[in-house]
Design an enzyme around this catalytic site. Structure first.
Site, PDB file in Angstrom:
ATOM      1  N   HIS A 255       0.822  -1.211   0.000  1.00 32.72           N
ATOM      2  CA  HIS A 255       0.000   0.000   0.000  1.00 32.72           C
ATOM      3  C   HIS A 255       0.852   1.255   0.000  1.00 32.72           C
ATOM      4  O   HIS A 255       2.054   1.223   0.237  1.00 32.72           O
ATOM      5  CB  HIS A 255      -0.969   0.003   1.189  1.00 32.72           C
ATOM      6  CG  HIS A 255      -0.347  -0.025   2.550  1.00 32.72           C
ATOM      7  ND1 HIS A 255       0.313   1.046   3.102  1.00 32.72           N
ATOM      8  CD2 HIS A 255      -0.304  -1.017   3.482  1.00 32.72           C
ATOM      9  CE1 HIS A 255       0.734   0.730   4.311  1.00 32.72           C
ATOM     10  NE2 HIS A 255       0.375  -0.518   4.567  1.00 32.72           N
TER      11      HIS A 255
ATOM     12  N   CYS B 125       2.678  -5.017   6.546  1.00 32.51           N
ATOM     13  CA  CYS B 125       2.519  -4.759   5.121  1.00 32.51           C
ATOM     14  C   CYS B 125       3.831  -4.256   4.518  1.00 32.51           C
ATOM     15  O   CYS B 125       4.820  -4.077   5.226  1.00 32.51           O
ATOM     16  CB  CYS B 125       1.433  -3.707   4.903  1.00 32.51           C
ATOM     17  SG  CYS B 125      -0.198  -4.199   5.498  1.00 32.51           S
TER      18      CYS B 125
END
Length: 167
Positions: A125, A142
């Protein structure tokens, strides 16, 4: 088809990082077809590959505790191993995001043996408006890139693309 893609990723992992390959920032003539991703945690680099050839590379921030494979929810680690991109999320809290297929059956079994929840919601992301000048390795497991980089990755990587996450 999937078996061939998995074999290609494993071959990439066994033969080493595509860093030795030529990285062409402009990409080849015509449209790019990304066949696989390689996330090298030790160099904090995400490679977009056509076959074994890296056509894009990006510096990434990882989880707050990046060493080792993700074991359970809240450990701050980024998973390691072979996964695939599950979906595109245009409404991500962190600009745009691509879902990663963690946890798999082995991940769930490992966490269960520890009496823990394996967690989930692992993505590539951007940063989004809320995260300005983050510290290194600030995510919850992430891989994060700048918003401009995420826009490019989002446009180039379709769901189903394999990703090998290397220690």
């Amino acid at each position: 088809m999937k078996r061939a893609l998995c074999a290609a990723i494993l071959l990439t992992a066994l033969l080493g990082s595509p860093a030795a390959a030529t990285v062409d920032p402009a990409g080849p003539e015509g449209g790019l077809k990304i066949t696989q991703l390689l996330l090298d945690k030790s160099s904090r680099t995400l490679y977009l590959l056509q076959g074994r050839r890296a056509v894009r590379s990006y510096s990434v921030d990882l989880g707050a505790n990046p060493a080792g494979h993700k074991q359970y929810r809240g450990d701050g680690r980024t998973p390691e191993g072979l996964y695939y991109i599950t979906h595109r999320n245009p409404r991500s809290s962190f600009f745009l995001s691509l879902g990663i297929s963690y946890p798999n059956d082995r991940d769930r079994a490992r966490a269960r043996a520890l009496g823990r929840d394996p967690g989930g919601d692992i993505f590539i992301h951007g940063r989004g408006a809320r995260v300005q000048n983050p510290p290194r390795d600030w995510t919850r497991g992430c891989a994060a890139v700048t918003d401009d980089e995420m826009a490019e990755i989002f446009a180039l990587v379709p769901p189903g693309t394999p990703i090998f996450i290397k220690p």
